[in-house]
Scaffold this motif. Structure first.
Motif, PDB file in Angstrom:
ATOM      1  N   GLY A  67       0.811  -1.212   0.000  1.00 30.23           N
ATOM      2  CA  GLY A  67       0.000   0.000   0.000  1.00 30.23           C
ATOM      3  C   GLY A  67       0.848   1.267   0.000  1.00 30.23           C
ATOM      4  O   GLY A  67       0.548   2.233  -0.711  1.00 30.23           O
ATOM      5  N   GLU A  68       1.915   1.256   0.794  1.00 32.00           N
ATOM      6  CA  GLU A  68       2.796   2.425   0.845  1.00 32.00           C
ATOM      7  C   GLU A  68       3.500   2.642  -0.491  1.00 32.00           C
ATOM      8  O   GLU A  68       3.678   3.776  -0.942  1.00 32.00           O
ATOM      9  N   ARG A  69       3.913   1.549  -1.121  1.00 30.23           N
ATOM     10  CA  ARG A  69       4.578   1.687  -2.426  1.00 30.23           C
ATOM     11  C   ARG A  69       3.592   2.195  -3.482  1.00 30.23           C
ATOM     12  O   ARG A  69       3.967   2.975  -4.378  1.00 30.23           O
ATOM     13  N   ARG A  70       2.343   1.770  -3.383  1.00 31.32           N
ATOM     14  CA  ARG A  70       1.336   2.270  -4.320  1.00 31.32           C
ATOM     15  C   ARG A  70       1.141   3.771  -4.121  1.00 31.32           C
ATOM     16  O   ARG A  70       1.118   4.542  -5.098  1.00 31.32           O
ATOM     17  N   ARG A  71       1.015   4.211  -2.862  1.00 28.96           N
ATOM     18  CA  ARG A  71       0.828   5.636  -2.600  1.00 28.96           C
ATOM     19  C   ARG A  71       2.051   6.448  -3.053  1.00 28.96           C
ATOM     20  O   ARG A  71       1.905   7.526  -3.627  1.00 28.96           O
ATOM     21  N   LEU A  72       3.239   5.904  -2.809  1.00 34.43           N
ATOM     22  CA  LEU A  72       4.453   6.602  -3.215  1.00 34.43           C
ATOM     23  C   LEU A  72       4.527   6.720  -4.729  1.00 34.43           C
ATOM     24  O   LEU A  72       4.852   7.785  -5.275  1.00 34.43           O
ATOM     25  N   GLY A  73       4.221   5.630  -5.431  1.00 31.17           N
ATOM     26  CA  GLY A  73       4.246   5.671  -6.888  1.00 31.17           C
ATOM     27  C   GLY A  73       3.246   6.660  -7.461  1.00 31.17           C
ATOM     28  O   GLY A  73       3.575   7.461  -8.351  1.00 31.17           O
ATOM     29  N   ARG A  74       2.034   6.647  -6.923  1.00 32.70           N
ATOM     30  CA  ARG A  74       1.006   7.555  -7.432  1.00 32.70           C
ATOM     31  C   ARG A  74       1.382   9.018  -7.192  1.00 32.70           C
ATOM     32  O   ARG A  74       1.018   9.901  -7.978  1.00 32.70           O
ATOM     33  N   SER A  75       2.121   9.272  -6.108  1.00 31.24           N
ATOM     34  CA  SER A  75       2.539  10.649  -5.824  1.00 31.24           C
ATOM     35  C   SER A  75       3.541  11.167  -6.851  1.00 31.24           C
ATOM     36  O   SER A  75       3.766  12.381  -6.945  1.00 31.24           O
ATOM     37  N   LEU A  76       4.122  10.271  -7.630  1.00 31.03           N
ATOM     38  CA  LEU A  76       5.116  10.659  -8.631  1.00 31.03           C
ATOM     39  C   LEU A  76       4.530  10.760 -10.042  1.00 31.03           C
ATOM     40  O   LEU A  76       5.261  11.078 -10.982  1.00 31.03           O
ATOM     41  N   ARG A  77       3.251  10.507 -10.188  1.00 34.71           N
ATOM     42  CA  ARG A  77       2.672  10.440 -11.534  1.00 34.71           C
ATOM     43  C   ARG A  77       2.750  11.760 -12.288  1.00 34.71           C
ATOM     44  O   ARG A  77       2.807  11.773 -13.523  1.00 34.71           O
ATOM     45  N   GLN A  78       2.762  12.869 -11.592  1.00 37.16           N
ATOM     46  CA  GLN A  78       2.819  14.179 -12.253  1.00 37.16           C
ATOM     47  C   GLN A  78       4.246  14.720 -12.339  1.00 37.16           C
ATOM     48  O   GLN A  78       4.441  15.884 -12.685  1.00 37.16           O
ATOM     49  N   SER A  79       5.237  13.875 -12.058  1.00 40.50           N
ATOM     50  CA  SER A  79       6.626  14.348 -12.030  1.00 40.50           C
ATOM     51  C   SER A  79       7.274  14.395 -13.404  1.00 40.50           C
ATOM     52  O   SER A  79       8.373  14.947 -13.551  1.00 40.50           O
ATOM     53  N   GLY A  80       6.636  13.792 -14.391  1.00 39.79           N
ATOM     54  CA  GLY A  80       7.140  13.895 -15.754  1.00 39.79           C
ATOM     55  C   GLY A  80       8.269  12.945 -16.107  1.00 39.79           C
ATOM     56  O   GLY A  80       8.986  13.175 -17.084  1.00 39.79           O
ATOM     57  N   TYR A  81       8.410  11.867 -15.355  1.00 42.99           N
ATOM     58  CA  TYR A  81       9.474  10.917 -15.683  1.00 42.99           C
ATOM     59  C   TYR A  81       9.122  10.175 -16.966  1.00 42.99           C
ATOM     60  O   TYR A  81       8.006   9.685 -17.137  1.00 42.99           O
ATOM     61  N   GLN A  82      10.106  10.072 -17.841  1.00 46.75           N
ATOM     62  CA  GLN A  82       9.916   9.345 -19.091  1.00 46.75           C
ATOM     63  C   GLN A  82      10.447   7.919 -19.024  1.00 46.75           C
ATOM     64  O   GLN A  82      10.019   7.065 -19.787  1.00 46.75           O
ATOM     65  N   GLN A  83      11.394   7.694 -18.134  1.00 47.55           N
ATOM     66  CA  GLN A  83      11.967   6.360 -17.999  1.00 47.55           C
ATOM     67  C   GLN A  83      12.323   6.119 -16.539  1.00 47.55           C
ATOM     68  O   GLN A  83      12.711   7.040 -15.813  1.00 47.55           O
ATOM     69  N   ALA A  84      12.173   4.875 -16.113  1.00 46.70           N
ATOM     70  CA  ALA A  84      12.646   4.432 -14.804  1.00 46.70           C
ATOM     71  C   ALA A  84      13.672   3.326 -15.018  1.00 46.70           C
ATOM     72  O   ALA A  84      13.482   2.447 -15.865  1.00 46.70           O
ATOM     73  N   LEU A  85      14.752   3.381 -14.266  1.00 48.64           N
ATOM     74  CA  LEU A  85      15.776   2.341 -14.283  1.00 48.64           C
ATOM     75  C   LEU A  85      15.793   1.718 -12.889  1.00 48.64           C
ATOM     76  O   LEU A  85      16.059   2.415 -11.903  1.00 48.64           O
TER      77      LEU A  85
END
Length: 349
Positions: A67-85
């Motif tokens: 649940g915490e990882r889901r909340r953390l990920g969703r908080s980054l959705r507007q950050s504009g990342y194009q790629q994750a490594l």
């Protein structure tokens, strides 16, 4: 290009990941690289000029905390990342980029990460024998990266930045004896004494260096403090005042500044060994059952001493103090000779 990196959890691995960041900047000059890693890694990331932002991972190494990882990920959705490594190979490490809905999510296959990663690489360990090569390969399209031979030559090695002012401040705070040049020892190691050069060898080396006009600083975490005390206790009384046990007494940031100020370093196979290598300090690295074939110090100023070959179990040592015979057999004179050879160019200037 904006990139999120899920970074490693260990100091040595974090240091080797800098080669990847340097390659990314070479390939994408305007790249913004943010690295998510445990908070204690942030002092290292802050000294890597390629990293735009260090993001503290609030969850522990072993915690799934879906649940915490889901909340953390969703908080980054507007950050504009194009790629994750994603550098760790665990299932949970790939969850935050997935929940962040980052379009391209790159990493080695690891623990059943189908779907979580959509740019999934299958690792041939023989093709990429070094950890730094495995990280570096993720900077390139998988269709062009079949083995380490496809990587640029030479690879950009990790290099931390520490100013002269930071070094001077650290020295004045922790090592006020300004007349003697400083040699650093890193006597700790994960998995306990089986990866450590014996304390009595370190003490003999410290005594020889002190008699040559140096002073000694012992680096490590609080759990290495006892090892440092054993080294100090084994010194003759007239030498103890020139040996400073700083294990557990400094933050990681302060330890990095102090290591940068050292004339040379002697270290077991440990995270601080890789820090010293990334600071390009003259370094003698002592290996026993663990092998430099996978994670060697990446510096032309490093010398590795190892008396055995191949991989050996490292959970326990051979003698009653837990030291491994292959490390017991490394004699002080050999280490001193290697260190003096590395120090000679400095002493001539």
């Amino acid at each position: 290009m904006k990139i999120l990196v899920i970074g490693p959890y260990w100091v040595g691995d974090m240091m080797m990941s800098q080669s990847l960041y340097r390659l990314l900047v070479q390939r994408h000059h305007s790249a913004q690289i943010d690295v998510m890693a445990p908070a204690w890694c942030c002092p290292l990331l802050n000294r890597m000029p390629e990293v735009s932002q260090a993001l503290a991972m609030p969850l522990g190494h072993g915690a799934l905390a879906l649940g915490e990882r889901r909340r953390l990920g969703r908080s980054l959705r507007q950050s504009g990342y194009q790629q994750a490594l994603v550098l760790p190979n665990s299932f949970k490490s790939a969850l935050v980029p997935f929940f962040a809905d980052i379009p391209q999510r790159t990493g080695w296959r690891g623990e059943m990460r189908y779907g979580l990663l959509n740019d999934l690489r299958t690792l041939d360990k023989q093709a990429f024998p070094l950890m730094v090569q495995r990280y570096a390969a993720l900077a390139f399209d998988r269709r062009t990266m079949r083995s380490a031979a496809d990587l640029p030559t030479p690879l950009p090695w990790p290099r931390l930045m520490v100013s002269a002012a930071e070094q001077a401040q650290a020295l004045s705070t922790f090592v006020p004896e300004a007349t003697r040049p400083l040699i650093g020892f890193c006597p700790g190691a994960e998995f306990g004494p089986a990866k450590r050069w014996p304390h009595y060898h370190y003490a003999a080396l410290a005594e020889a260096l002190i008699h040559r006009g140096y002073q000694i600083a012992l680096f490590g975490s609080a759990k290495d403090q006892a090892a440092g005390e054993a080294i100090g206790d084994a010194l003759p009384a007239d030498a103890r005042g020139h040996c400073h046990n700083l294990a557990g007494q400094t933050s990681l940031e302060q330890a990095v500044a102090l290591i940068a100020a050292c004339r040379g370093i002697v270290s077991n196979d440990s995270g601080l060994m890789h820090v010293a290598s990334a600071l390009d300090r003259p370094l003698v690295a002592l290996y026993g059952p663990s092998s430099p074939d996978f994670t060697p110090p990446l510096s032309h100023q490093a010398r590795v001493i190892r008396l055995i070959s191949g991989y050996h179990k490292i959970r326990q040592g051979d003698d009653e103090q837990g030291y491994h015979q292959s490390l017991i057999a490394i004699q002080t004179d050999r280490v001193l000779s290697e260190l003096e050879t590395l120090l000679a160019p400095q002493e001539e200037n």
